[in-house]
Design a protein around this motif. Structure first.
Motif, PDB file in Angstrom:
ATOM      1  N   GLN A  44      -3.089   1.738  -4.765  1.00 29.08           N
ATOM      2  CA  GLN A  44      -1.914   1.696  -5.619  1.00 29.08           C
ATOM      3  C   GLN A  44      -1.608   0.285  -6.102  1.00 29.08           C
ATOM      4  OE1 GLN A  44       1.116   3.772  -3.365  1.00 29.08           O
ATOM      5  NE2 GLN A  44       0.596   5.684  -4.384  1.00 29.08           N
ATOM      6  N   SER A  77       2.125   9.115  -8.897  1.00 23.88           N
ATOM      7  CA  SER A  77       2.568   7.980  -8.103  1.00 23.88           C
ATOM      8  C   SER A  77       1.526   6.866  -8.156  1.00 23.88           C
ATOM      9  CB  SER A  77       2.763   8.416  -6.647  1.00 23.88           C
ATOM     10  OG  SER A  77       3.813   9.347  -6.543  1.00 23.88           O
ATOM     11  N   PRO A  78       1.921   5.607  -8.237  1.00 26.28           N
ATOM     12  CA  PRO A  78       3.318   5.135  -8.199  1.00 26.28           C
ATOM     13  C   PRO A  78       4.042   5.245  -9.534  1.00 26.28           C
ATOM     14  CG  PRO A  78       1.811   3.279  -8.312  1.00 26.28           C
ATOM     15  CD  PRO A  78       0.945   4.505  -8.195  1.00 26.28           C
TER      16      PRO A  78
END
Length: 516
Positions: A44, A77-78
């Motif tokens: 991420q 996500s994120p």
């Protein structure tokens, strides 16, 4: 091709640009370090570093949209990638990354992003204006094409809508009016639109229409029979079902189960509604016809309208005649039901996706799916398991996307392979007090033809699914974060080979664990 940074936090390398396993932060033998969480966090961070403009656009959108979003399924996500261009089978992001589109707008984008024939048809239609406020020739031409093509699946008369959700809404309204009854049998893990959504753990607060829904287990004849037997006599208006639970994870319906529903609906005097918003693309005359089903009503989705704003419901004349404005009992309005843009695009698109193209695209999808299964067979120990037993997996934290239909399995369906050796484990020399934190999970694929879903199971399912999504993005491949894949006609063998190569890299990296 995406161009993610070659080095990230803690010295990590994007998968595919280094032959080594992911480098994790230093381990403290006396801590409860979780390599899976660390790998996801690293993914991420790399994603955020690679997509600063998409992040900025998302934050700006949050000022006007709740969560920066007007379509829940597109949240990831994120934060989601913002796209600025689509051409052929490629998507270009705001940050300049180029991806091969394996999502295909959740089956609606079957023609790719810039089909010249559809573009020309729309341009020609708009030369004469739009929003007529009256019938036009395009709608009549498209209706003729639809009834001719899908008549073997039961569509004798048709009505156009603006979405698959609206089509299913109108089909259920027709069933209630036609039968004079109120109860509707639907299936757990099924999805027929934003107001007709049935996750395994349905919240008391939801956006569903207030029909008297009765939920039964999908692919379970005995369980469904028990529920039908419990209903008051002459109370069931309709049974609505997907031949493949699309948003529920591309889970194919067992043919015996689907025929059981067809027979029981007829015997009970209820209407049998088949939702083919997604599956109508899998067979030239619709999947209902190929499976030998005889529905009373069938619903269709956006691919039939050239990938534009479109839906349709149709079926037997005895039912659809209720919408005849000359002497019918039901009204059906919609300002854009016959808009010239969609009607023109549909007339061209439905010709492009002819019988030969249906077979070609399905064969390509079968090749991708069997290729994935072959990778898993070569890499891992395989167990063929019994049909799935479902358990709920509600969202727990921001690392997981909002509910979009997919649920967990305690075992895999009989149409899929279970790869229980895929894992993220501690190094062999790690102390036993740390090793118990290892999380294992299975990887498998389900679907039919050009529609499929890559699944993960086990206690690490959600995190593995998210890591897989990030990994594939880093290889220049775009699919749904939940693993959903729908091919478009611009996809070819070389694109499939690229997908398989990326998937093989993922399995090779995570099969033996991190840090080995």
């Amino acid at each position: 091709m995406s161009s993610y940074p070659t080095s990230g936090v803690n010295g990590t390398h994007p998968p595919g640009e280094s032959g080594d396993s992911i480098t994790l932060p230093g381990r403290n033998p006396d801590s409860s370090f979780d390599p899976l969480s660390a790998a996801l966090s690293s993914s991420q961070v790399r994603y955020t570093v690679a997509n600063p403009k998409s992040l900025e656009a998302h934050n700006e959108a949050c000022k006007d949209f709740p969560g920066g979003n007007t379509r829940t399924v597109l949240h990831s996500s994120p934060f989601p990638i913002t796209f600025v261009k689509g051409e052929g089978c490629e998507l270009t992001s705001l940050d300049g990354e180029v991806y091969i589109d394996f999502l295909g707008e959740f089956t609606a984008g079957i023609y790719g992003h810039s089909n010249p024939a559809i573009a020309a048809a729309v341009s020609e239609a708009m030369k004469n204006g739009w929003n007529y406020g009256g019938p036009n020739m395009y709608e009549r031409a498209l209706a003729k094409k639809v009834t001719k093509r899908f008549c073997p699946s039961g569509i004798e008369l048709v009505r156009f809508t603006n979405s698959g959700t609206e089509a299913n809404t109108m089909a259920l309204a027709a069933a209630v009016a036609y039968t004079g009854r109120t109860k509707v049998l639907a299936f757990k893990n099924g999805y027929h639109g934003g107001t007709l959504s049935f996750p395994l753990t349905t919240n008391k607060i939801n956006a569903n229409l207030p029909h008297d829904f009765i939920l039964a287990p999908y692919n379970n004849i005995s369980g469904t029979q028990t529920i039908l037997d419990s209903l008051p006599k002459d109370s069931l208006a309709a049974i609505i079902v997907e031949c493949i639970q699309g948003s529920g994870g591309a889970i194919p319906g067992n043919e015996n189960f689907l025929h059981f529903l067809n027979t029981r609906a007829n015997k009970l005097g209820a209407l049998f509604i088949v939702d083919e918003v997604m599956t109508s693309r899998l067979s030239y005359h619709g999947l209902s016809s190929e499976l030998g089903l005889t529905p009373d009503l069938v619903t269709l989705g956006k691919w039939v309208g050239g990938g534009m704003t479109f839906g349709a419901f149709g079926g037997r004349k005895r039912v659809m005649s209720m919408f005849d404005p000359r002497d019918g009992v039901l009204a059906h309005s919609g300002t854009f039901n016959n808009n010239v843009v969609t009607m023109a695009a549909g007339c061209t698109g439905i010709n492009l996706y002819n019988e030969a193209e249906v077979k070609r695209l399905n064969a390509l999808g079968d090749s991708l799916r069997t290729g994935l299964q072959a990778i898993l067979l070569r890499s891992c120990q395989i167990d063929q398991e019994q049909p799935a037993v479902f358990k709920p997996c509600p969202q727990k934290n921001e690392l997981e996307s909002p509910f979009t239909g997919t649920q967990c399995y305690t075992s895999t369906p009989d149409t899929a392979l279970s790869v229980e050796s895929l894992s993220l484990s501690e190094p062999r020399n790690t102390k036993s007090k740390i090793a118990h934190h290892s999380r294992k999970g299975g990887m498998w694929v389900s679907g039919r033809g050009s529609i499929m879903n890559v699944h993960f199971s086990g206690e690490s399912e959600k995190s593995l699914q998210s890591i897989f999504w990030h990994y594939m993005l880093e290889q220049g491949i775009y699919l749904a974060q939940r693993g959903f894949v729908a091919l478009n006609i611009e996809i070819n063998e070389s694109h499939v080979e690229k997908f398989l190569k990326a998937a093989e890299g993922f399995v090779g990296m995570y099969q033996g664990g991190l840090g080995h």
